[in-house]
Motif scaffolding. Structure first.
Motif, PDB file in Angstrom:
ATOM      1  N   ASP A 234       0.824  -1.218   0.000  1.00  0.00           N
ATOM      2  CA  ASP A 234       0.000   0.000   0.000  1.00  0.00           C
ATOM      3  C   ASP A 234       0.855   1.264   0.000  1.00  0.00           C
ATOM      4  N   GLU A 274      -2.093  -5.575  -5.311  1.00  0.00           N
ATOM      5  CA  GLU A 274      -2.281  -4.336  -4.554  1.00  0.00           C
ATOM      6  C   GLU A 274      -1.180  -3.329  -4.871  1.00  0.00           C
ATOM      7  N   THR A 278      -1.658   0.453  -6.157  1.00  0.00           N
ATOM      8  CA  THR A 278      -1.029   1.571  -5.446  1.00  0.00           C
ATOM      9  C   THR A 278      -0.134   2.381  -6.376  1.00  0.00           C
ATOM     10  N   GLY A 344      -6.810  -5.410  -4.617  1.00  0.00           N
ATOM     11  CA  GLY A 344      -6.470  -4.051  -5.014  1.00  0.00           C
ATOM     12  C   GLY A 344      -7.683  -3.261  -5.453  1.00  0.00           C
TER      13      GLY A 344
END
Length: 744
Positions: A234, A274, A278, A344
């Motif tokens: 993240d 993810e 990000t 995600g």
């Protein structure tokens, strides 16, 4: 050995801050020493008349010494930055843990100082309170759940401290290893990195590269990669550093590799997904900065947007590359979307841009995503990457609406009319490929259906929400979807994976479909001949299409009895509210009109059912059962209440009338044995029984307010209303049948 709750809560993290200050001062001092060395040593050597072997040795050594001063300063400053960041992270986690502890204690719980386990503090109660609490089963359930929740919250936060601690250790170890190739061997590191996320990203890249090369990771390395992804995916600096280091091609290779590793691979692939989300984050929404706008292009060319620009360009190069074999092809975009689906929340611009790039790729090679022998599907690969992107996009209704709004692009037309959807092909040695339509239907257009539902309703698929109140963009999508399905020939013969989503969409538009099928609203009829969408005030936009076009889409949906039953139930609930809102007055237009509209609408619904019985004679018993179950079920309908835009709101729980759903099974079984003629089709009048029941119920609940008895002549008025309803019902049913069966 993992850190414990006691370790975290008893460690004085402020010493890290003090240490960071000392290392920073050390770096400054090394800088001063380098300046002194330049002035008092190098300058003197350079300005002297000294020559010969001694001079050469001294001059060479002085250069190494100078580089070590530079490297020592860089290394000390990097360590200071790492320690500062460590303090910030640890202190934040400790504060969060302390907050959980205080909350637990304020509610009568205590925390074990060693393990962090939370239990109820029974000792704080009087004997009487203790007995009362323990004798109440509900209290016991609540207390046990709270103990578990508090304990788990603390355990999770302690685990995050442990992950961060590993990150600090890695960063410190990396910073102090001489990698610059300058100065003394095994000296100070002038390339020391103080950003822990970048250090961890580079380590993750190294492990991923090893995995991609065909080497197995050790158990320790696998655990480390899992932790790196879990702890940092993240973080934008980590994610962009990792993906930049790997490049698009090796990122896709990594996803493919992880897919066959079991649980460990699944966890890392989720972190990779993810990280993609990000790394590609955009500062504004697609509504504020649409893909293709000048502002978006300007952002792409900025330092912040450079990653997206480069990564998308890199993906475009490998999106159609085959990472599998000739018999089991796995193309780049397929691999990417398969990984993306593991987790995600992606920004709308990234999804829009990716969808556009996939469309451009498949227009050049229309058969690229065809499935051979089912192998990619068996391996869990998303065979249709565009459909996969649409499925991901459906989780964000605003993104779906913006992508499919026909006023903004031709995406809706392309998907519903122009696109050559992938085929499912079987082949054998020396045999020509054979199309497997049933298998294609099984896999095709799931993502499209979800995106359509999200885009037209404004809610993620499957969520319970109020009916109606749409924006013009949403109503345009609903309107054009009906039109395009008719134009493409997919209205009556609807792809299976579109039936339920279309049913959910039309259920949400019941106030509009009721007026269309009611055949009595001139405003709707005029708009159906015009643009079809208009905004008539704060209640939202309305949508109108030709009755025939809507009925044909209803017929396509009706091949799924549960989906069609849901629509029927929504119409029933809406009609009940209309009847409940009719005035307590005989011979009033406000009673005739709702009866006529409802009768016509139900007639058209039953015309579709009559057509179904002639097409599904072999399976009509099961169909009738599933349909009735959907209509009478208490769950599954998205409508929560009727908005005031359409009629005065009625509390369904306190509605004055209702009726038992007529059992369609009997009529449908009877129809299934008949010859498909118009005369026999007209005998199907199950819905009229429901309307007659509604009218009778309304008459019984609307009495003379002075006497509390039925109004004079109410029996005659009820009979007249029922006859009006029968006439409109037959007209609606016959119209529907004439549109659906060409021989009538």
């Amino acid at each position: 050995m993992p850190l414990t709750y006691h370790d975290v809560m008893t460690t004085k993290f402020s010493t890290l801050k003090d240490a960071a200050g000392s290392w920073r001062k050390m770096g400054t001092r090394f800088g001063e020493l380098q300046t002194d060395f330049d002035t008092n040593v190098l300058k003197v050597i350079g300005d002297s008349a000294w020559r010969g072997e001694g001079f050469t040795a001294a001059f060479s050594q002085s250069g190494i010494i100078r580089q070590e001063f530079i490297a020592a300063k860089a290394e000390a400053q990097a360590i200071a930055q790492i320690l500062d960041e460590a303090f910030t992270q640890f202190d934040a986690f400790k504060t969060a843990i302390d907050k959980v502890v205080k909350e637990a204690e304020s509610k009568g719980y205590k925390v074990n100082a060693q393990t962090g386990e939370v239990t109820y503090d029974w000792d704080s109660l009087t004997p009487e309170e203790n007995r009362a609490m323990k004798n109440d089963p509900e209290n016991g359930r609540i207390i046990a759940q709270a103990e578990r929740d508090f304990t788990q919250n603390i355990k999770t936060l302690v685990g995050q401290v442990d992950d961060a601690d590993h990150g600090v250790k890695l960063a410190l170890k990396t910073a102090t290893v001489d990698k610059d190739g300058k100065g003394a061997t095994d000296g100070f590191n002038s390339a020391a990195e103080g950003d822990m996320e970048k250090v961890e990203a580079n380590r993750a890249k190294d492990l991923a590269t090893k995995l991609n090369s065909g080497d197995d990771l050790s158990a320790t390395e696998t655990a480390e990669l899992r932790r790196l992804m879990r702890d940092n995916s993240d973080d934008k600096a980590f994610s962009q550093t990792l993906l930049n280091g790997l490049g698009a091609e090796r990122t896709l290779e990594l996803g493919n590799k992880l897919r066959g590793m079991g649980k460990d691979g699944d966890e890392v692939e989720k972190g990779l997904a993810e990280s993609i989300a990000t790394a590609t984050r955009v500062p504004k929404s697609v509504a504020e900065m649409p893909v293709g706008s000048e502002e978006y292009k300007t952002w792409l060319n900025s330092a912040d947007g450079k990653f997206n620009k480069d990564f998308m360009a890199d993906l475009e190069k490998v999106g159609t590359k085959n990472f599998g074999s000739n018999t089991e092809p796995v193309y780049g975009y397929q691999a990417l979307v398969t990984t993306m689906k593991q987790g995600g929340k992606y920004d709308d611009q990234f999804l829009h841009a990716l969808g556009n790039d996939i469309i451009e790729a498949e227009k050049k090679k229309p058969d690229l995503w065809d499935i051979w022998n089912g192998k990619p599907v068996q391996r869990g690969v998303e065979h249709d990457p565009l459909d996969g992107v649409l499925g991901i996009m459906s989780k964000d209704p605003e993104a779906s609406t913006a992508y499919l709004d026909p006023k903004q692009s031709d995406h809706l037309k392309y998907l519903l009319k122009d696109r050559d959807w992938p085929d499912y092909l079987m082949n054998g040695p020396g045999a020509a490929p054979k199309e497997m339509d049933a298998m294609s239907d099984l896999y095709n257009q799931k993502g499209l259906g979800a995106a359509l539902e999200s885009a037209a309703t404004g809610y993620a698929p499957g969520t319970q929400h109020p009916m109606g109140a749409h924006t013009e963009s949403q109503a345009r999508i609903m309107h054009d979807t009906i039109g395009l399905l008719n134009e493409s020939g997919h209205a009556e013969k609807m792809p299976p994976n579109l039936r339920a989503p279309l049913a959910h969409m039309l259920t949400d538009y019941t106030p509009d479909t009721h007026e269309i099928l009611g055949r009595d609203n001139v405003d709707y009829q005029n708009h159906a001949e015009g643009g079809g969408v208009w905004n008539d005030g704060p209640g939202g936009a309305s949508m109108a299409v030709k009755e025939e076009d809507l009925v044909k889409v209803m017929r396509g949906i009706a091949d799924d009895p549960a989906a069609y039953g849901q629509m029927y139930r929504a119409e029933k609930e809406y009609s009940l509210d209309l009847f409940s809102s009719m005035p307590n007055d005989n011979k009033h237009d406000d009673t005739v009109v709702p009866v006529k509209k409802t009768s016509s609408a139900i007639g058209m619904y039953d015309g579709v059912l009559a057509d179904i019985t002639f097409d599904k004679r072999d399976t009509i018993n099961q169909y009738a059962f599933d349909f009735n179950h959907a209509v009478t079920s208490s769950t599954g309908v998205v409508m929560d209440f009727t908005p005031a835009k359409y009629l005065p709101p009625v509390d369904i729980a306190n509605r004055a009338l209702d009726f038992a759903m007529y059992d369609y099974t009997l009529d449908m079984r009877k129809e299934a044995g008949m010859e498909a003629t118009k005369e026999n089709g007209q005998k199907f009048d199950a819905g009229q029984h429901n309307i007659s029941n509604m009218i009778a119920a309304w008459s019984e609940t609307h009495t003379d307010p002075e006497t509390g008895k039925p109004r004079e002549g109410s029996d005659n008025w009820t009979t007249a209303l029922i006859k009006e309803g029968e006439t409109e019902y037959r007209g609606g049913r016959d119209d529907a049948l004439s549109w659906l069966r060409s021989e009538w």
